[in-house]
Scaffold this motif. Structure first.
Motif, short mmCIF file in Angstrom:
data_model
loop_
_atom_site.label_atom_id
_atom_site.label_comp_id
_atom_site.label_asym_id
_atom_site.label_seq_id
_atom_site.Cartn_x
_atom_site.Cartn_y
_atom_site.Cartn_z
N ALA A 186 48.53 18.98 -8.17
CA ALA A 186 48.80 17.67 -7.57
C ALA A 186 50.11 17.15 -8.14
O ALA A 186 50.51 17.54 -9.23
N PRO A 187 50.80 16.31 -7.39
CA PRO A 187 52.07 15.78 -7.88
C PRO A 187 51.86 14.87 -9.08
O PRO A 187 50.81 14.24 -9.20
N LYS A 188 52.87 14.83 -9.95
CA LYS A 188 52.82 13.86 -11.05
C LYS A 188 53.83 12.77 -10.71
O LYS A 188 54.39 12.75 -9.64
N GLY A 189 54.08 11.89 -11.60
CA GLY A 189 55.05 10.83 -11.32
C GLY A 189 54.41 9.47 -11.46
O GLY A 189 53.27 9.28 -11.08
N ASP A 190 55.18 8.54 -12.01
CA ASP A 190 54.66 7.22 -12.34
C ASP A 190 55.16 6.20 -11.34
O ASP A 190 56.37 6.02 -11.18
N ASP A 191 54.22 5.49 -10.69
CA ASP A 191 54.60 4.47 -9.72
C ASP A 191 55.38 3.33 -10.37
O ASP A 191 56.11 2.60 -9.71
N ALA A 192 55.19 3.17 -11.67
CA ALA A 192 55.79 2.01 -12.34
C ALA A 192 57.26 2.22 -12.71
O ALA A 192 57.98 1.27 -13.00
N LEU A 193 57.69 3.45 -12.70
CA LEU A 193 59.09 3.71 -13.04
C LEU A 193 60.01 3.26 -11.91
O LEU A 193 59.57 3.07 -10.79
N PRO A 194 61.32 3.14 -12.19
CA PRO A 194 62.28 2.83 -11.10
C PRO A 194 62.21 3.94 -10.04
O PRO A 194 61.97 5.10 -10.37
N LEU A 195 62.44 3.55 -8.79
CA LEU A 195 62.30 4.50 -7.69
C LEU A 195 63.31 5.65 -7.78
O LEU A 195 64.50 5.43 -8.00
N ARG A 196 62.77 6.86 -7.62
CA ARG A 196 63.64 8.02 -7.40
C ARG A 196 62.98 8.86 -6.31
O ARG A 196 61.89 9.40 -6.51
N ALA A 197 63.62 8.90 -5.14
CA ALA A 197 63.07 9.67 -4.02
C ALA A 197 64.14 10.64 -3.53
O ALA A 197 65.29 10.26 -3.35
N LEU A 198 63.72 11.88 -3.32
CA LEU A 198 64.67 12.92 -2.93
C LEU A 198 64.73 13.02 -1.39
O LEU A 198 63.70 13.15 -0.73
N ILE A 199 65.94 12.93 -0.85
CA ILE A 199 66.10 13.12 0.60
C ILE A 199 66.13 14.62 0.87
O ILE A 199 67.02 15.32 0.40
N PHE A 200 65.15 15.11 1.63
CA PHE A 200 65.17 16.55 1.91
C PHE A 200 65.51 16.84 3.36
O PHE A 200 65.71 18.00 3.73
N ASP A 201 65.59 15.81 4.18
CA ASP A 201 66.02 16.04 5.56
C ASP A 201 66.28 14.70 6.21
O ASP A 201 65.91 13.66 5.67
N SER A 202 66.96 14.75 7.35
CA SER A 202 67.15 13.50 8.08
C SER A 202 67.37 13.85 9.54
O SER A 202 67.84 14.94 9.86
N VAL A 203 66.96 12.94 10.41
CA VAL A 203 67.23 13.13 11.84
C VAL A 203 67.80 11.83 12.37
O VAL A 203 67.59 10.77 11.79
N TYR A 204 68.51 11.95 13.46
CA TYR A 204 69.08 10.75 14.06
C TYR A 204 68.24 10.34 15.26
O TYR A 204 67.87 11.15 16.09
N ASP A 205 67.93 9.06 15.33
CA ASP A 205 67.19 8.52 16.45
C ASP A 205 68.02 7.39 17.02
O ASP A 205 68.48 6.52 16.27
N SER A 206 68.24 7.41 18.32
CA SER A 206 69.19 6.44 18.86
C SER A 206 68.69 5.00 18.72
O SER A 206 69.47 4.07 18.75
N TYR A 207 67.38 4.80 18.54
CA TYR A 207 66.87 3.43 18.38
C TYR A 207 66.85 2.99 16.92
O TYR A 207 67.21 1.88 16.58
N ARG A 208 66.42 3.87 16.05
CA ARG A 208 66.21 3.46 14.66
C ARG A 208 67.36 3.84 13.74
O ARG A 208 67.35 3.51 12.57
N GLY A 209 68.29 4.59 14.25
CA GLY A 209 69.33 5.11 13.36
C GLY A 209 68.81 6.35 12.66
O GLY A 209 67.89 7.01 13.14
#
Lengths: 604, 364
Positions: A186-209
């Motif tokens: 299971a993943p570890k990681g503390d919710d209380a720490l400052p946010l660190r989120a890894l971007i692993f992909d992205s798509v473009y949507d004409s409505y939402r950007g």
């Protein structure tokens, strides 16, 4: 209502090409009821149409599955698939960085292949727990026990519990889900720490950007937060967060450590949301970004030109769309005297180049002319400076060159042992340096060679496949730059250098290649009203020469009862024909002649 | 202005293996229905006057003088008009033949064009010609004794096994027979002909050899004081084909019969390649406007006299564009074009490359 972290499993599927990765992913979606069997087929069809229409790969790169395991507990399984057909380290790597484990699919009719190993090593680099799965056991030629032994011997992975499945029929696929729950941490990681989120992909949507796909490592994020991209410094107000379902996005109150989900924040350009970057919040910013993963740099370059100059803008649009979720693709405008306006494109390797080229042609309907691929050469000048060039046009005058270096690769070739001889022939002819050979099993070998990158970037893989009836697999990584005796070959038609045909080559190969190029051009350029010398030169020195004899006869002799139309059509046809020609001074060269030279290989 | 009249006679007793002209097998009733149809179409055109008439084919001589006479009866012909009938040696020159040249001359026919192709019977056989050179010779003599002395003979260049020597013999034969005009066409294997399917096995002379034969033919004409007035046509002064010159001068003509083309009142149109359609009353198909500068120049450049600067100005009210003159100057250096005081024309080597040269001059 965040799920307890110990009920979450984040995993990827890795495999050699055609070992059944996508089929297994489809089956997992189906048996977790993420997609009904009936929707399954329709989804695939819709996808293809949409892909064409939108110009981006819509198929979910990550999807959240709900699964009730045999222990009676409900689990959240986040499947982070590597995009469709792209089979590169970097693509795999970006998915692996977001996971704690990976399913290693091996085809029981084929066994361990080059990319099985390459991907395995990548997964181990990321400290992932590997779950071996032996696929295609329904086929008559399946040898699951033997392949299991191979995995144990070669990779050192215990296969005693490995599910023997048929992703196609669904046989034993349930066991794969059980192993995910049991074996992947299971993943570890503390919710209380400052946010660190890894971007692993992205798509473009004409409505939402831009929709950013993230794996939250620490901390949490919700709508209304102000987020910051740690690499670019760009800041956005989060509009929505949520989970990726198979066919839709499912908004959520927040994303917490260990979870995989999406963020929308009216991000206008993909450049602001680089894959591999770390997202934090301005309110409680993290000090250090996540290690991310190896930054990918283009290794192979070539000019890409529209066959019809009018398609230049369309080509630019298409390249921009492709770059949206392919950070490794680079391009910049370039002009060639021969081919007009086009782009210098950078690719990770030859396969990447071919896929991009194919997508431009198939999905965007473009007719392309590409120049001979080049790698990055380091040119040490006599004044002590160093040039890095990926375009032969920028090659300096030989008088100013002290010495050159070219990139070398470490290449593994996996093959049935009967083909060792022919593979070694091929590698030797490509200036390869033999480094060793291991028997994986009694009749399969792993041959290690050091090969110059410029020798493998354009038809090495095809030659390898044809010499081994398709049985050999191949993988390489760049190891270093080495001093090398390089020259630039120029092609002259009627005395004029055709820039698009220039390339850099090792001097040992120059004469042979020059002769072949001259012959090819002679055979593919139609006779014209005057004699055309075809020359190939190094600097000012001509090393190969052919002559295209002058055409003597092109005449409609007979007058057909006043049929002027026929004559006119003939002239119109010549006019049309000229559109497909590129003019160099007074010489006209059909596109086919370019293709013939660019496709030059060992066999012709 | 009197026009040219072209009548396409789409009948042949056999099909030559290289020929893609439109033709069908004749029966007496078909020939009759065809003649009636031609006459009825011509009756509707009786407001036109013609100063050239050309019966082309196919094999117009299959109509026999009687039917040719009926057709000519129905039209307004200017006095002194050139009236040509293409003849096949096999039906007009055979020993037992009944073809009546006297009667043909009585109808007003004053020129015949005969498909000799070669004086060498082996070469004629290759072309699928049923008659021998002797038959052609006999046809010429018969026509001449009937008073038809304006005779054109066709030669073919690039026949399998043809040599410079055999070409010279063929040309000499034309001259000794008293031909006033020689047309020499380079054999082209057209698609949809029997020879196209076996073109690899025909052992035809290669491009260079055909070019040499062509240039030799030009020299032979010159030797015999004929002059080359068009890519493929040679004649003594005053014996040029006036009808064909109308095509190349971009003048107007009416074409009747299946596959015949017309240029009347600035419009081009043609009949489809179907005898049944023609007999059934099919209308010609429109083929757009004709006679613009590009077309005029394209045709003029086929002639030795070339594209006249002054005549262009006269006809169109503008001079030959500078861009064309500039390109002509470049081509002159390559020996393909010749620029004279009032004209641009193609040299013999230019004629051989006329498609490329003309399209370079006009279309780029």
């Amino acid at each position: 209502m965040a799920v307890s972290k110990d009920k979450i499993r984040n995993f990827s599927i890795i495999a050699h090409i055609d070992h059944g990765k996508s089929t297994l992913a489809d089956r997992l979606l189906e048996i977790t009821n993420s997609v009904s069997k009936r929707e399954m087929t329709s989804q695939i069809l819709d996808d293809m149409d949409l892909e064409r229409e939108r110009g981006i790969t819509i198929k979910a790169h990550a999807v959240k599955l709900n699964y009730t395991a045999s222990d009676g507990e409900d689990y959240i399984l986040n499947l982070i698939d590597t995009p469709g057909h792209v089979d590169f380290n970097y693509e795999v790597s970006r998915s692996l960085a977001a996971c704690e484990g990976a399913i290693l699919v091996v085809d029981s009719t084929q066994g361990v292949e080059a990319q099985t190993l390459a991907n395995t090593y990548l997964a181990l680099d990321h400290d992932l727990e590997l779950v071996p799965v032996i696929n295609k056991v329904d086929l008559p030629s399946a040898m699951p026990e033997r392949v299991a032994n191979e995995i144990e011997d070669v990779i050192g992975l215990d296969c005693s519990n490995a599910p023997h499945v048929s992703a196609k029929t669904g046989l034993n696929v349930e066991q794969v889900l059980e192993r995910i729950v049991a074996d992947i941490p299971a993943p570890k990681g503390d919710d209380a720490l400052p946010l660190r989120a890894l971007i692993f992909d992205s798509v473009y949507d004409s409505y939402r950007g831009v929709i950013v796909y993230v794996r939250v490592m620490e901390g949490k994020i919700k709508a209304g937060d102000t987020m910051r991209m740690m690499a670019t410094g760009a800041e956005f107000t989060v509009v929505e967060v949520g989970y990726m379902r198979a066919q839709s996005l499912e908004p959520a109150a927040e994303l917490t450590a260990g979870e995989v989900g999406y963020i929308t924040a009216s991000i206008k350009t993909v450049r602001d949301a680089k894959v591999g970057d770390t997202v934090t919040t301005t309110a409680n910013p993290a000090k250090e970004p996540l290690p991310g993963y190896r930054k990918v740099l283009p290794m192979v370059f070539c000019g890409v030109y529209p066959a019809d100059g009018n398609d230049y803008e369309a080509l630019r649009d298409a390249l921009e769309k492709l770059r949206l979720n392919d950070a490794a693709l680079s391009f910049e405008p370039e002009t060639s005297g021969a081919l007009g306006f086009g782009f210098r494109c950078g690719f990770l390797g030859l396969l990447h180049l071919e896929i991009i080229q194919e997508r431009l042609e198939r999905e965007y309907g473009l007719d392309l002319v590409t120049t001979i691929p080049s790698v990055i050469y380091k040119i040490y000048l006599t004044d002590g400076s160093v040039l890095e060039i990926d375009n032969p046009t920028h090659y300096p005058s030989p008088a100013n060159i002290d010495y050159c270096e070219e990139p070398f690769t470490k290449a593994h070739i996996y093959s049935p042992s009967e083909y060792v001889g022919t593979i070694m022939d091929l590698c030797q002819s490509r200036r390869g340096i033999f480094k060793g050979m291991d028997y994986i099993t009694s009749d399969r070998v792993d041959i290690l060679y050091e090969l110059p990158l410029n020798e493998i970037i354009y038809d090495f893989f095809d030659s390898l496949k044809s010499r081994t009836k398709g049985y050999a697999s191949f993988d390489y990584e760049i190891c270093d730059y080495r001093r090398s005796n390089l020259v630039k070959l120029d092609v002259l038609l009627n005395g004029d250098i055709i820039d698009a045909l220039s390339f850099i080559i090792h001097s040992d190969m120059a004469y042979g290649k020059a002769r072949k190029i001259a012959e090819k051009l002679k055979d593919n350029i139609p006779r014209q009203m005057f004699e055309i010398p075809v020359q190939v030169a190094i600097g000012g020195k001509i090393i190969a020469r052919e002559t295209i004899k002058a055409m003597r006869k092109d005449v409609l002799a007979k007058c057909y009862g006043g049929d002027i139309t026929r004559k006119k059509k003939l002239l119109e046809k010549q006019k049309e024909g000229k559109k497909r020609m590129r003019s160099f001074g007074s010489v006209e060269v059909p596109q086919e002649a370019f293709m013939a030279v660019l496709k030059l290989d060992d066999n012709n | 202005m009197p026009k040219g009249l072209y009548i396409h006679v789409p009948f042949c007793n056999g099909k030559c293996p290289y020929c893609d002209f439109y033709s069908v097998s004749p029966t007496d009733s078909l020939l009759e229905r065809y003649t009636e149809k031609i006459c009825s179409v011509l009756k509707e055109k009786n407001h036109l006057t013609f100063d050239t008439v050309y019966f082309g084919g196919g094999t117009p001589s299959l109509l026999m003088p009687e039917r040719i006479g009926r057709i000519l009866n129905d039209i307004n012909i200017k006095s002194g008009a050139e009236i040509t009938v293409e003849c096949n040696p096999s039906d007009t020159g055979s020993e037992s033949g009944r073809f009546d040249f006297e009667k043909l001359a009585e109808c007003g026919v004053n020129r015949i064009s005969l498909g000799l192709q070669s004086g060498n019977d082996r070469e004629r056989q290759f072309l699928g010609r049923r008659a021998g050179a002797k038959d052609a010779e006999r046809a010429v003599r018969r026509a001449q004794s009937a008073g038809i002395t304006n005779i054109s003979l066709d030669l073919m260049l690039g026949i399998s096994s043809q040599t410079m020597q055999s070409l010279e013999e063929s040309f000499d034969l034309c001259v000794s027979l008293g031909a006033k005009h020689v047309s020499a066409y380079m054999l082209k294997i057209e698609p949809d002909t029997p020879y196209h399917n076996i073109r690899g096995k025909l052992s035809l002379p290669d491009e260079d050899e055909v070019c040499d034969l062509y240039l030799r033919c030009c020299e032979l004409a010159e030797k015999h004081s004929m002059y080359q007035y068009e890519i493929s046509n040679f004649a003594y002064k005053g014996y040029e084909s006036r009808h064909n010159l109308k095509y190349w001068h971009c003048e107007e003509y009416l074409g009747i019969g299946p596959a015949a083309h017309s240029f009347i009142n600035g419009k081009r149109f043609y009949y489809e390649r179907s005898l049944d359609g023609f007999l059934g009353g099919a209308s010609p198909v429109a083929d757009g406007e004709g006679g613009d500068f590009e077309e005029y120049a394209m045709l003029a450049l086929r002639l030795s006299e070339g594209l006249s600067l002054s005549k262009t100005n006269e006809r169109f009210g503008f001079p030959v564009p500078d861009s064309i003159i500039k390109k002509a100057q470049a081509l002159e250096k390559q020996g393909l074009v010749q620029i004279n005081k009032d004209s641009i024309s193609l040299t013999r080597n230019g004629f051989l490359l006329s498609n490329a040269v003309i399209s370079r001059l006009l279309l780029e």
